[in-house]
Write a protein that holds these residues in place. Structure first.
Motif, mmCIF file in Angstrom:
data_model
loop_
_atom_site.group_PDB
_atom_site.id
_atom_site.type_symbol
_atom_site.label_atom_id
_atom_site.label_comp_id
_atom_site.label_asym_id
_atom_site.label_seq_id
_atom_site.Cartn_x
_atom_site.Cartn_y
_atom_site.Cartn_z
ATOM 1 N N LEU A 118 0.831 -1.206 0.000
ATOM 2 C CA LEU A 118 0.000 0.000 0.000
ATOM 3 C C LEU A 118 0.863 1.252 0.000
ATOM 4 O O LEU A 118 0.581 2.219 -0.727
ATOM 5 N N GLY A 119 1.943 1.233 0.793
ATOM 6 C CA GLY A 119 2.850 2.372 0.800
ATOM 7 C C GLY A 119 3.502 2.598 -0.556
ATOM 8 O O GLY A 119 3.608 3.735 -1.027
ATOM 9 N N ALA A 120 3.925 1.511 -1.204
ATOM 10 C CA ALA A 120 4.538 1.628 -2.529
ATOM 11 C C ALA A 120 3.534 2.166 -3.547
ATOM 12 O O ALA A 120 3.879 2.989 -4.402
ATOM 13 N N ALA A 121 2.293 1.704 -3.441
ATOM 14 C CA ALA A 121 1.248 2.170 -4.364
ATOM 15 C C ALA A 121 0.994 3.664 -4.184
ATOM 16 O O ALA A 121 0.895 4.421 -5.168
ATOM 17 N N LEU A 122 0.895 4.116 -2.931
ATOM 18 C CA LEU A 122 0.631 5.530 -2.668
ATOM 19 C C LEU A 122 1.810 6.402 -3.093
ATOM 20 O O LEU A 122 1.612 7.511 -3.621
ATOM 21 N N ASP A 123 3.021 5.918 -2.886
ATOM 22 C CA ASP A 123 4.198 6.668 -3.338
ATOM 23 C C ASP A 123 4.177 6.829 -4.848
ATOM 24 O O ASP A 123 4.488 7.915 -5.376
ATOM 25 N N HIS A 124 3.828 5.763 -5.550
ATOM 26 C CA HIS A 124 3.768 5.830 -7.015
ATOM 27 C C HIS A 124 2.671 6.784 -7.471
ATOM 28 O O HIS A 124 2.889 7.605 -8.375
ATOM 29 N N LEU A 125 1.505 6.680 -6.831
ATOM 30 C CA LEU A 125 0.402 7.571 -7.208
ATOM 31 C C LEU A 125 0.754 9.024 -6.921
ATOM 32 O O LEU A 125 0.433 9.921 -7.708
ATOM 33 N N GLY A 126 1.423 9.265 -5.791
ATOM 34 C CA GLY A 126 1.779 10.638 -5.428
ATOM 35 C C GLY A 126 2.869 11.243 -6.288
ATOM 36 O O GLY A 126 3.033 12.463 -6.304
ATOM 37 N N SER A 127 3.612 10.405 -6.999
ATOM 38 C CA SER A 127 4.714 10.902 -7.835
ATOM 39 C C SER A 127 4.256 11.302 -9.239
ATOM 40 O O SER A 127 5.064 11.826 -10.016
ATOM 41 N N ALA A 128 2.996 11.067 -9.551
ATOM 42 C CA ALA A 128 2.489 11.413 -10.880
ATOM 43 C C ALA A 128 2.530 12.926 -11.091
ATOM 44 O O ALA A 128 2.268 13.709 -10.172
ATOM 45 N N LYS A 129 2.858 13.357 -12.305
ATOM 46 C CA LYS A 129 3.000 14.782 -12.595
ATOM 47 C C LYS A 129 1.677 15.528 -12.482
ATOM 48 O O LYS A 129 1.643 16.693 -12.100
ATOM 49 N N ASP A 130 0.576 14.863 -12.832
ATOM 50 C CA ASP A 130 -0.710 15.548 -12.867
ATOM 51 C C ASP A 130 -1.581 15.255 -11.652
ATOM 52 O O ASP A 130 -2.792 15.459 -11.684
ATOM 53 N N VAL A 131 -0.975 14.784 -10.549
ATOM 54 C CA VAL A 131 -1.760 14.447 -9.373
ATOM 55 C C VAL A 131 -2.380 15.711 -8.775
ATOM 56 O O VAL A 131 -1.733 16.751 -8.655
ATOM 57 N N MET A 132 -3.658 15.621 -8.431
ATOM 58 C CA MET A 132 -4.366 16.767 -7.865
ATOM 59 C C MET A 132 -3.940 16.993 -6.419
ATOM 60 O O MET A 132 -3.642 16.038 -5.705
ATOM 61 N N PRO A 133 -3.913 18.242 -5.964
ATOM 62 C CA PRO A 133 -3.457 18.543 -4.601
ATOM 63 C C PRO A 133 -4.234 17.789 -3.522
ATOM 64 O O PRO A 133 -3.639 17.325 -2.549
ATOM 65 N N TYR A 188 -2.928 10.921 -0.050
ATOM 66 C CA TYR A 188 -1.861 9.927 -0.080
ATOM 67 C C TYR A 188 -0.878 10.158 1.068
ATOM 68 O O TYR A 188 -0.445 9.212 1.725
ATOM 69 N N ARG A 189 -0.527 11.412 1.323
ATOM 70 C CA ARG A 189 0.433 11.725 2.388
ATOM 71 C C ARG A 189 -0.149 11.396 3.761
ATOM 72 O O ARG A 189 0.551 10.902 4.641
ATOM 73 N N TRP A 190 -1.427 11.702 3.944
ATOM 74 C CA TRP A 190 -2.115 11.400 5.204
ATOM 75 C C TRP A 190 -2.048 9.896 5.485
ATOM 76 O O TRP A 190 -1.701 9.467 6.590
ATOM 77 N N ALA A 191 -2.366 9.103 4.495
ATOM 78 C CA ALA A 191 -2.343 7.645 4.656
ATOM 79 C C ALA A 191 -0.930 7.128 4.854
ATOM 80 O O ALA A 191 -0.698 6.197 5.634
ATOM 81 N N ARG A 192 0.019 7.743 4.172
ATOM 82 C CA ARG A 192 1.401 7.269 4.232
ATOM 83 C C ARG A 192 1.977 7.392 5.640
ATOM 84 O O ARG A 192 2.791 6.566 6.062
ATOM 85 N N THR A 193 1.550 8.411 6.382
ATOM 86 C CA THR A 193 2.039 8.594 7.745
ATOM 87 C C THR A 193 1.690 7.404 8.623
ATOM 88 O O THR A 193 2.527 6.888 9.376
ATOM 89 N N ALA A 194 0.427 6.955 8.538
ATOM 90 C CA ALA A 194 -0.012 5.810 9.345
ATOM 91 C C ALA A 194 0.685 4.527 8.911
ATOM 92 O O ALA A 194 1.058 3.689 9.749
ATOM 93 N N ILE A 195 0.888 4.370 7.611
ATOM 94 C CA ILE A 195 1.559 3.171 7.111
ATOM 95 C C ILE A 195 2.996 3.112 7.605
ATOM 96 O O ILE A 195 3.476 2.069 8.067
ATOM 97 N N GLU A 196 3.679 4.233 7.546
ATOM 98 C CA GLU A 196 5.076 4.287 7.984
ATOM 99 C C GLU A 196 5.184 3.962 9.472
ATOM 100 O O GLU A 196 6.118 3.277 9.914
ATOM 101 N N ALA A 197 4.192 4.429 10.256
ATOM 102 C CA ALA A 197 4.213 4.147 11.697
ATOM 103 C C ALA A 197 4.003 2.671 11.977
ATOM 104 O O ALA A 197 4.557 2.126 12.933
ATOM 105 N N ARG A 198 3.198 2.002 11.148
ATOM 106 C CA ARG A 198 3.000 0.564 11.333
ATOM 107 C C ARG A 198 4.236 -0.225 10.900
ATOM 108 O O ARG A 198 4.596 -1.230 11.521
ATOM 109 N N LEU A 199 4.867 0.227 9.840
ATOM 110 C CA LEU A 199 6.061 -0.475 9.366
ATOM 111 C C LEU A 199 7.255 -0.234 10.294
ATOM 112 O O LEU A 199 8.067 -1.138 10.514
ATOM 113 N N HIS A 200 7.347 0.984 10.825
ATOM 114 C CA HIS A 200 8.470 1.355 11.684
ATOM 115 C C HIS A 200 7.917 2.102 12.893
ATOM 116 O O HIS A 200 7.959 3.348 12.936
ATOM 117 N N PRO A 201 7.393 1.381 13.881
ATOM 118 C CA PRO A 201 6.781 2.026 15.053
ATOM 119 C C PRO A 201 7.749 2.989 15.737
ATOM 120 O O PRO A 201 8.901 2.635 16.023
#
Length: 431
Positions: A309-324, A330-343
């Motif tokens: 899920l983290g890899a998917a969100l990183d890829h989606l967030g790296s798109a040139k035309d991604v809406m703010p 994606y960033r909001w979700a990534r924070t929780a994922i990172e905390a689960r992977l690295h408490p």
């Protein structure tokens, strides 16, 4: 007194000898049945096993153990354990094994098309398990998720279940298919799965619906989750996708059972699986037998979903035309994922300093961590154990819809869903 002691010893000795004699009788009665079973296993190996040069090795291993009375046991499960230890010692083949399965044994002996036959047996299992499709879910960032526990096939039913699942997944921004602990199953189901879910080229052979889906999926990332419990047909799917580069494989190395197998009834209640064919991938020129499928993103099995899920969100967030607003999601979700992977690791003294009362918000320190209370929401959960998301005072608040709390020296800020809405509560000053 001495006579009583002597009598007691005699009674214990009598019980011991009687038990020993009864056990010997039981073993003697079990031995002919086990010998017959070993003879059947040896015959099936000699007629069927995929590696001809290993057939005499396997047969000899079983025969040595039989002559040593290793299989002279009444317990069928212990018998199975010992046989499997010897089969693996000789062949190291995950598809060569014995099972104590009375229901499947009876089904193998019945006429194949009868109500008691093997097809009816497999049909009943597949119906109860929805052909192995056990969970569909929309994850954060519109990443669509499918859990596939087993490859099961019901003519006229499973194909529709796969098609319906694919229709659900195709509307996702990315796709995760979970094959962890999928021990394999029906090859027809696995083949249909690969045609429907893993063929990105709309010109590739398949039904019109799957061709349309493949065109829709052409620019979407697909992740397959695997682990050491994944075997056989599940490995075939993952290995094929990896070789054709149609999916990212995430998790830990799979079991390593590539050979195709057949099942045979072994009297009086056992089922023998024997490898009969060695599949060869046209791209690699080999297969995954004995080595497993090695993931592209290697991570502990229990963290594979978060990693994908983290890899998917990183890829989606790296798109040139991604809406703010999407990027914020994606960033909001990534924070929780990172905390689960690295408490995060937080000093207990600092944790205690974050406790306090902030208007209608109270945060209490406990042995488990910080507890969240909100007196102006009395019907919502109280005393909720907060989840640290970093070491700077950011916490998740389970039980509240997408709520986080940022604790500072003088205030608590409640953040709602990608920080679109905020509530600020000043720390109560004690006099």
């Amino acid at each position: 007194m001495k006579a009583e002691k002597t009598n007691a010893i005699a009674r214990h000795l009598f019980v011991f000898i009687s038990t020993l004699l009864l056990s010997s009788v039981a073993l003697a009665q079990a031995a002919p049945d086990r010998t017959a079973a070993i003879r059947q296993i040896q015959q099936r190996v000699d007629e069927t096993y995929v590696v001809p040069e290993l057939r005499p090795v396997i047969i000899a291993q079983l025969e040595r153990a039989r002559l040593a009375h290793r299989y002279d046991v009444a317990d069928p499960d212990l018998f199975v354990t010992r046989v499997n230890e010897d089969l693996q010692a000789a062949a190291h083949d995950g598809h060569l094994y014995l099972a104590n399965d009375q229901a499947q044994y009876a089904a193998l002996l019945a006429p194949p098309e009868s109500k008691e036959g093997i097809e009816a047996y497999r049909h009943a299992l597949a119906v109860r398990n929805h052909s192995g499709l056990t969970k569909l879910e929309i994850l954060t960032g519109n990443v669509r998720y499918l859990r596939l526990e087993r490859f099961q096939w019901i003519p006229g039913i499973t194909a529709k279940a796969y098609d319906d699942a694919a229709d659900f997944l195709q509307d996702g921004d990315a796709i995760i298919i979970d094959l962890r602990s999928n021990g394999g199953g029906n090859s027809e189901a696995a083949d249909y799965f690969s045609r429907v879910f893993l063929a990105p080229d709309p010109r590739r052979p398949g039904d019109p619906a799957s061709r349309g889906r493949n065109a829709a999926w052409a620019n979407k990332r697909l992740y397959l989750l695997v682990d050491g419990g994944g075997a056989s047909a599940a490995e075939a799917v993952a290995y094929g996708a990896q070789q054709e580069k149609t999916a990212w494989i995430v998790g830990s190395t799979t079991y390593g059972a590539a050979n195709n197998n057949k099942r045979f009834a072994i009297a009086p209640q056992f089922v023998l699986s024997v490898s009969y064919n060695r599949p060869i991938n046209p791209i690699s020129g080999t297969n995954w037998e004995g080595v497993g499928v090695k993931p592209d993103i290697s991570v502990a099995a229990e963290r594979a979903l978060d990693a994908a899920l983290g890899a998917a969100l990183d890829h989606l967030g790296s798109a040139k035309d991604v809406m703010p607003e999407r990027l914020a999601e994606y960033r909001w979700a990534r924070t929780a994922i990172e905390a689960r992977l690295h408490p995060p690791k937080i000093d207990p003294a600092r944790m205690s300093g974050w406790a306090g009362t902030f208007g209608t918000i109270e945060i209490k320190r406990s042995e488990a961590g910080l507890l969240f209370y909100r007196s102006d929401r009395p019907k919502r959960p109280q005393g909720v154990l907060m989840v640290p998301l970093d070491d700077q005072g950011l916490f998740g608040v389970p039980g509240y819809s997408d709520l986080r709390a940022k604790i500072g020296p003088t205030e608590v800020v409640l953040l709602h869903g990608a920080e679109d809405a905020r509530e600020v509560f000043a720390r109560n000053v004690t006099r």
